[in-house]
Structure formats: structure tokens, C-alpha cells
Design a protein around this motif. Structure first.
Motif, PDB file in Angstrom:
ATOM      1  N   ASN A  90      -5.836  -4.056   3.723  1.00 29.72           N
ATOM      2  CA  ASN A  90      -4.841  -3.016   3.454  1.00 29.72           C
ATOM      3  C   ASN A  90      -5.306  -2.112   2.308  1.00 29.72           C
ATOM      4  OD1 ASN A  90      -4.477  -5.158   1.615  1.00 29.72           O
ATOM      5  ND2 ASN A  90      -2.307  -4.676   1.310  1.00 29.72           N
ATOM      6  N   PHE A  91      -6.019  -2.682   1.336  1.00 29.16           N
ATOM      7  CA  PHE A  91      -6.521  -1.865   0.236  1.00 29.16           C
ATOM      8  C   PHE A  91      -7.724  -1.028   0.668  1.00 29.16           C
ATOM      9  CE2 PHE A  91      -3.891  -4.686  -2.266  1.00 29.16           C
ATOM     10  CZ  PHE A  91      -3.359  -3.809  -3.186  1.00 29.16           C
ATOM     11  N   GLU A 146     -10.657 -13.657  -8.905  1.00 28.07           N
ATOM     12  CA  GLU A 146     -11.356 -13.474  -7.636  1.00 28.07           C
ATOM     13  C   GLU A 146     -10.545 -12.598  -6.676  1.00 28.07           C
ATOM     14  OE1 GLU A 146      -8.698 -16.996  -7.299  1.00 28.07           O
ATOM     15  OE2 GLU A 146     -10.161 -16.289  -8.770  1.00 28.07           O
ATOM     16  N   VAL A 147      -9.201 -12.733  -6.704  1.00 23.89           N
ATOM     17  CA  VAL A 147      -8.338 -11.900  -5.865  1.00 23.89           C
ATOM     18  C   VAL A 147      -8.354 -10.459  -6.373  1.00 23.89           C
ATOM     19  CG1 VAL A 147      -5.972 -11.529  -5.053  1.00 23.89           C
ATOM     20  CG2 VAL A 147      -6.875 -13.853  -5.242  1.00 23.89           C
ATOM     21  N   ALA A 148      -8.279 -10.296  -7.698  1.00 21.36           N
ATOM     22  CA  ALA A 148      -8.326  -8.951  -8.283  1.00 21.36           C
ATOM     23  C   ALA A 148      -9.629  -8.253  -7.931  1.00 21.36           C
ATOM     24  CB  ALA A 148      -8.150  -9.030  -9.797  1.00 21.36           C
ATOM     25  N   LYS A 149     -10.733  -8.971  -8.021  1.00 21.79           N
ATOM     26  CA  LYS A 149     -12.039  -8.382  -7.715  1.00 21.79           C
ATOM     27  C   LYS A 149     -12.136  -7.989  -6.245  1.00 21.79           C
ATOM     28  CE  LYS A 149     -17.025  -9.187  -8.053  1.00 21.79           C
ATOM     29  NZ  LYS A 149     -18.087 -10.176  -8.430  1.00 21.79           N
ATOM     30  N   ALA A 150     -11.619  -8.846  -5.357  1.00 18.56           N
ATOM     31  CA  ALA A 150     -11.686  -8.567  -3.919  1.00 18.56           C
ATOM     32  C   ALA A 150     -10.872  -7.320  -3.571  1.00 18.56           C
ATOM     33  CB  ALA A 150     -11.183  -9.775  -3.131  1.00 18.56           C
ATOM     34  N   ASN A 151      -9.654  -7.220  -4.102  1.00 21.26           N
ATOM     35  CA  ASN A 151      -8.820  -6.049  -3.815  1.00 21.26           C
ATOM     36  C   ASN A 151      -9.423  -4.773  -4.397  1.00 21.26           C
ATOM     37  OD1 ASN A 151      -6.668  -7.150  -2.275  1.00 21.26           O
ATOM     38  ND2 ASN A 151      -5.782  -8.032  -4.125  1.00 21.26           N
ATOM     39  N   VAL A 206       0.830  -1.204   0.000  1.00 25.77           N
ATOM     40  CA  VAL A 206       0.000   0.000   0.000  1.00 25.77           C
ATOM     41  C   VAL A 206       0.868   1.260   0.000  1.00 25.77           C
ATOM     42  CG1 VAL A 206      -1.962  -1.129   1.086  1.00 25.77           C
ATOM     43  CG2 VAL A 206      -0.265  -0.007   2.528  1.00 25.77           C
ATOM     44  N   GLY A 207       2.010   1.198   0.689  1.00 24.80           N
ATOM     45  CA  GLY A 207       2.912   2.347   0.648  1.00 24.80           C
ATOM     46  C   GLY A 207       3.422   2.617  -0.753  1.00 24.80           C
ATOM     47  N   THR A 208       3.763   1.541  -1.445  1.00 24.01           N
ATOM     48  CA  THR A 208       4.246   1.681  -2.817  1.00 24.01           C
ATOM     49  C   THR A 208       3.153   2.222  -3.733  1.00 24.01           C
ATOM     50  OG1 THR A 208       5.839  -0.126  -2.511  1.00 24.01           O
ATOM     51  CG2 THR A 208       5.239   0.436  -4.776  1.00 24.01           C
TER      52      THR A 208
END
Length: 621
Positions: free
Chosen positions: A177-178, A208-213, A38-40
């Protein structure tokens, strides 16, 4: 550097919008909370928006320290500004604390009156105990001097992902974190577009990971927009920079591009032999992805094998590079000495970390200077150069190859963990503006001898093995000049020792003279090297603004020193050498120039604060 308001807050349909000159934000949580990610992403978005940026990632050495403990806290500080900045800031004005341990570890650094965004869900009795809290800090008066915003991050994120299928509860919690990042994006008027594209690129094969984030990021943003808690937003304007194409870059990334550019400018293959070690490992990762630029990478079984292969590559005619950190330099020292005697062009990258022994693998220090200068048997002078900023790592990486080829000798590129991992905007240069590196492989056998000398540089011929009628032998035993024959003659040894030293010293005629920031003479000259540049420059500028007669000289060429360094220092009443060790450059300057310098030293695994340097300056002047 403090958060600075440059105008009154203007009311909008979404609350008040206040213009800031700069702000330093620190994300902190468990090492499994995705803090570095998240910092990046906040940094990348700010860079795209045109802010000047400076970052400081700080993470534990353990792969997975016990969750919720002080030892496992990971942090990432980013300073964004509408004006020129050189450091990630002395103290953050905003702390995003994912758990009690993150709060406890970072609260002492937070600016008084600063803002704390707390994940309220994590302040449970068990987590408070792990962080050594006797009472809950969000319920007692210990945070009264700060602006505390309690957000149930975990609960809100779970609600946002409640309808998501294909992910377990733990996987969903990893997305919080997102959620926090989306909230900070809203608070500081940042667009989501850059991070949304990154999520798509990063997790494209895991929809599914992309959608969740993506869902978590947007949920955090809209939470900031709809809740009454966050009525004031902040905007940091664009930094007015010279025209050009810019990108955010870390020191290790810049160095990699520099070495690849050097190989292109020399029209040679680049060989990199290394054994993974923090904080130099990223060099191997980055170079391994650039095979299409005629880059050859070799991960050896140990440090000794890595430099052995690199010496072989140099003998074979490639631009040869090996990389490590302090413990690896210890192991490479015998082979570095061999390369000095063989007189082969070789670059040894030392990305310093805290020592001794295994020491502090993920913390910065400048304690390898004397080791790279003298940590070999016999009289074995070696060229040492040090970049001063993440972007300067590109320039000095090219310079390391240029000097190695010119003098036919090893060169140490002395970086550090702070430079390696921190980032700043870098203006991508025009490749045509970078001079070629002249490489000559002798092919004429007439009057050839392996240790004939160039009259100007004293470098010997670089002959590729297999060149007809120019077969020759080299080795670590002392030799006769010219022929290279093994010799135990007292005269030959004396001659060769002095010749190798003179060859290094003659590079003074090639490197630039030392410059200063500030008056050409005065009360105090502050000298530094390596990653201390930003803190020293900022402190000296602050002292000058107060009317003090003080200047700053940052030395990038440590052996040999710039030819005018002695005369430059003599023009000031006092000289202060500031470094992240117990006085290694100060020792070299005292010995070389017969003077007694003042010292400012720090060995805490962290960079200087501007305030620390300014306090010392004011004490002396």
C-alpha cells in the motif's frame, strides 16, 4: 466535481507537469490492504501543502470479510483543491484498485475518461472469480473508455524489499500500500516528508517494519519517476485561506475537542460514559487520551449502564456526556426520559448510522431524528442540535453543553457517520475568543427548594450532593413544582409537562436566527441538516450560477427550531427538504408550520451527490 486543468502542461526534466484546480482520488482494495492508512496519509500531506481537502472513508462493517470479495472492499476518497470545496467529489477522476473486487465495486462511480491504476498481479483467475468477473477486464474491452495504467505492485514491492531481513513474505506484501502511495505522491507532486515522519512515529518501536514501509514508499515514488508509463505529473496549487493555524480534523475529533473545551470554559470535570459502538467509538478513544485535561472516561458493560453513570455524574456536578449510535439510543431512551424529569444537564451524542436494528454499522444515514425527538414515553421534549461539517462538530459540541447547562435539561448532539469519519481543514480558534460557560452551583440554603425556577430560563438549581443543609431528593415520579415532592395531582402533572416543554422552547431566545445562502426570497429554498451540508451548498451554488432563483438554509437547531424559520420559508414559492431518510425533517416542518414541502430522500448508506441535488432543483424550478 471534475478534475479541472488550469493551464497547459509544462515539460520538465521528469516529464510534463500539468496544473489542476482539483482532483478526486479513490484508493480501493481489500479491507486488509491498508486503504484507510494510505488515504489518510495522502490527505495529511495535501493538507500540509495547503490544499483544501474533503474526504470520504468507506469500509465494511465486518472485522475481516473474505479476502478478495466484493463484501470486503474498503475505499477512501479524497478531493484536493486549490479553491474552496465542500464535498469529497461526486465521482473520482482517479481510481487506485488493489484487486479485481476493488475495481468492480468502484468502477461505476469513476468519471468517464478517468484514470485507473491497477495492481496487475492480483488479476488472477481465482481473484477474478471471487469478484464475479467472467473475463479479465484488463484483457477485454470493458475498460476502453478509461485510461488504464497496469502496475505489478506486488512484484515491484517484493523486489524492493528482497534484501530486507526479519520480515516474512506476508509482512512484506503488507507494505505494498505504501508502494502505491509513493507512486501517487509522485504523480501529484507531493512530498514524502509528512508520511516518512508518520512512519517513524508509528513504527519507531518496530524498526524493521518502519524500514520496510519507508523503502516501499520511496520505491513507489522512484518507480513513477523512472518508468515511461507516468510521463505526466499533476500539481494542485495552494488554497488561499485566511491566516491562522490549521489542521486536518474529522467530525469525531472535532467534537471531542469541543467538549473538552466546554469543560474548560465551565471550569468543570468532563465525564464520558459509553459503550463502544460504530461510528461513535472514536469519541471514547480520543477522550481517553485526554485525562490530563480533567477528563474522566468510563466504558460501561452496556448502553443502559453508560447513561446511568452519566446521569450520576451530572447529579454530582460534572459536565456529563454519553455517546452512541441509533441502536444505543433505543436502549438509552428510558434513562434519557429520567434525565428530562430529573432536569439535569446531560449531553447525548448520537452518531447516526444506517438502520433499522444492527443495519449498516459503517454507512451513514439521518434516520434517528424522529427517534431522538419522540422515542420516549409520555410528553418528553428534548433539545436537538446537529453539526453541518466536520469542523462545525467542534462548535456544536460546545453549544450542546452550553444549552444543557442553561436550561438544566438533556441535549441530543445529532451527528452522523459521514461527519464522524470524513475530514477537512480546520482553523484552530483562539481559546480566548470562546465565551465562558456560566455554571452556578447553589450553596445558599435559605429558601432553597430543588425545583425552584430561574425566571428567564426556567432551569432549576444545580446543587452538588453534600452541600450543607441542601440535601434533596429527585426521582422519576411526577412531582410538585418547587418542592419536588412526589405528586399525582392532575394540576401538578399538567403544569410540569407544559413547564418542561416551555423550558426547551425558551431556548429559541438564545439560539441564532436561521440564515440563508443566496437570495432572501425567490423560487426555491433548499433545506437540509447534518452532513448533507456540502452537497446541498455546492448544488445550490451551481444552480445559482445557471441563473436560478434558489437559496439554501441548513438547520443546525432542530428542537427548538430557529425563531424565524417559518417566516423565512414563506418567502419562497417552493421549499425542498433534502435528507438521508424517508422524510423525517419534512414531516416535522409540515406538522409545525402547516405547509407541504417537496422532498428529496436517499437511503443508500452514502451521502448525496451534488448532481443528484442539482437535478432535483432543476426539476422544480
Amino acid at each position: 466535481m471534475s478534475e479541472t486543468s488550469i493551464g497547459p502542461a509544462a515539460e520538465t526534466s521528469q516529464g510534463f507537469l500539468e496544473e489542476l484546480e482539483s482532483v478526486a482520488i479513490r484508493f480501493a482494495g481489500d479491507s486488509g490492504d491498508g486503504i484507510q492508512s494510505v488515504g489518510t496519509q495522502f490527505t495529511n500531506t495535501s493538507a500540509v501543502l495547503g490544499n483544501d481537502i474533503s474526504t470520504f472513508p468507506d469500509f465494511p462493517a465486518e472485522i475481516r470479510a473474505p479476502a478478495g470479495t466484493l463484501a470486503g472492499v474498503s475505499g477512501f476518497q479524497v478531493n484536493i483543491s486549490s479553491s474552496d470545496i465542500h464535498t469529497p467529489g461526486d465521482a473520482p477522476q482517479v481510481l487506485v484498485a488493489f484487486n479485481p473486487a476493488a475495481l468492480k465495486a468502484n468502477l461505476p462511480d469513476l468519471e468517464k475518461g478517468g484514470t485507473i491504476i491497477i495492481n496487475r498481479d492480483e488479476f488472477t483467475p481465482g481473484n477474478l472469480k471471487k469478484a464475479n468477473y467472467a473475463t479479465n477486464p484488463i484483457e477485454d474491452d470493458s475498460l476502453a473508455r478509461y485510461r488504464v495504467l497496469q502496475v505489478p505492485l506486488t512484484t515491484l514491492n517484493r523486489h524492493a524489499l528482497a534484501e530486507m531481513e526479519g520480515l516474512g513474505a506476508k509482512d512484506k506484501d503488507r507494505c505494498r500500500n505504501f508502494f502505491a502511495l509513493g507512486l501517487i505522491f509522485w504523480m501529484y507532486d507531493r512530498s514524502l516528508d509528512t508520511t516518512l515522519q508518520w512512519i517513524e512515529d508509528k513504527f519507531g518501536k518496530k524498526p524493521e517494519v518502519a524500514k520496510a514501509n519507508t523503502t516501499s514508499l520511496k520505491a513507489g515514488y522512484f518507480y513513477g519517476e523512472t518508468t515511461e508509463t507516468f510521463r505526466t505529473r499533476y500539481r494542485v496549487g495552494k488554497f488561499d485561506v485566511p491566516p491562522g493555524v490549521y489542521r486536518k480534523i474529522t467530525g469525531n475529533e472535532a467534537a471531542v475537542l469541543g467538549w473538552v473545551t466546554a469543560a474548560h470554559k465551565a471550569e468543570k470535570t468532563l465525564f464520558y460514559g459509553s459503550y463502544p459502538i460504530t461510528p461513535a467509538s472514536d469519541i471514547l478513544h480520543e477522550l481517553a487520551a485526554l485525562k490530563n485535561f480533567d477528563v474522566r472516561t468510563f466504558q460501561a458493560e452496556d448502553e443502559i449502564a453508560a447513561i446511568g453513570a452519566t446521569i450520576g455524574a451530572a447529579f454530582g456536578g460534572a459536565l456529563a456526556l454519553t455517546g452512541t449510535s441509533g441502536p444505543g439510543i433505543c436502549l438509552k431512551s428510558e434513562a434519557m426520559n429520567l434525565a428530562i424529569v430529573l432536569e439535569l444537564p446531560l449531553v447525548v451524542a448520537d452518531v447516526q448510522r444506517g438502520g433499522p436494528s444492527t443495519g449498516l454499522p459503517t454507512k451513514t444515514e439521518q434516520s434517528d431524528l424522529l427517534q431522538v425527538m419522540f422515542g420516549r414515553n409520555g410528553e418528553s421534549p428534548i433539545v436537538v442540535i446537529a453539526p453541518c461539517s466536520p469542523a462545525d462538530c467542534f462548535t456544536m459540541a460546545i453549544e450542546s453543553m452550553r444549552l444543557a447547562v442553561r436550561a438544566m435539561t438533556p441535549v441530543v448532539y445529532l451527528s452522523d457517520g459521514y461527519l464522524a469519519n470524513s475530514s477537512e481543514p480546520w482553523r484552530i480558534p483562539d481559546p480566548d475568543d470562546i465565551p465562558a460557560i456560566e455554571v452556578e452551583h447553589r450553596t445558599d440554603p435559605e429558601h432553597f427548594a430543588p425545583y425552584l425556577r430561574d425566571e428567564v430560563t426556567l432551569g432549576r438549581p444545580w446543587v452538588v450532593p453534600g452541600t450543607p443543609k441542601m440535601e434533596h431528593r429527585i426521582g422519576g415520579l411526577e412531582k410538585q413544582d418547587g418542592t419536588g415532592n412526589v405528586s399525582y395531582s392532575a394540576h401538578d402533572h399538567d403544569h410540569m409537562v407544559k413547564l418542561r416543554a416551555e423550558k426547551v422552547q425558551r431556548l429559541q431566545n438564545t439560539i441564532p436566527e436561521q440564515t440563508v445562502f443566496g437570495p432572501e426570497q425567490g423560487d426555491l429554498l433548499v433545506i437540509g441538516w447534518g452532513g448533507t451540508y456540502g452537497s446541498l451548498r455546492s448544488a445550490v451554488a451551481a444552480a445559482q450560477a445557471k441563473g436560478h432563483s434558489v437559496a439554501h438554509a441548513h438547520i443546525r437547531y432542530l428542537n427548538p427550531f430557529p425563531r424565524n424559520l417559518g417566516s423565512l420559508m414563506s418567502r419562497y414559492k417552493q421549499v425542498l427538504v433534502a435528507e438521508l431518510n424517508l422524510g423525517q425533517l419534512a414531516l416535522l416542518i409540515n406538522g409545525k408550520f402547516g405547509m407541504k414541502v417537496q422532498q428529496l430522500n436517499k437511503v443508500e448508506g452514502r451521502p448525496f451527490k451534488i448532481s443528484e441535488v442539482l437535478r432535483k432543483i432543476e426539476e422544480l424550478v
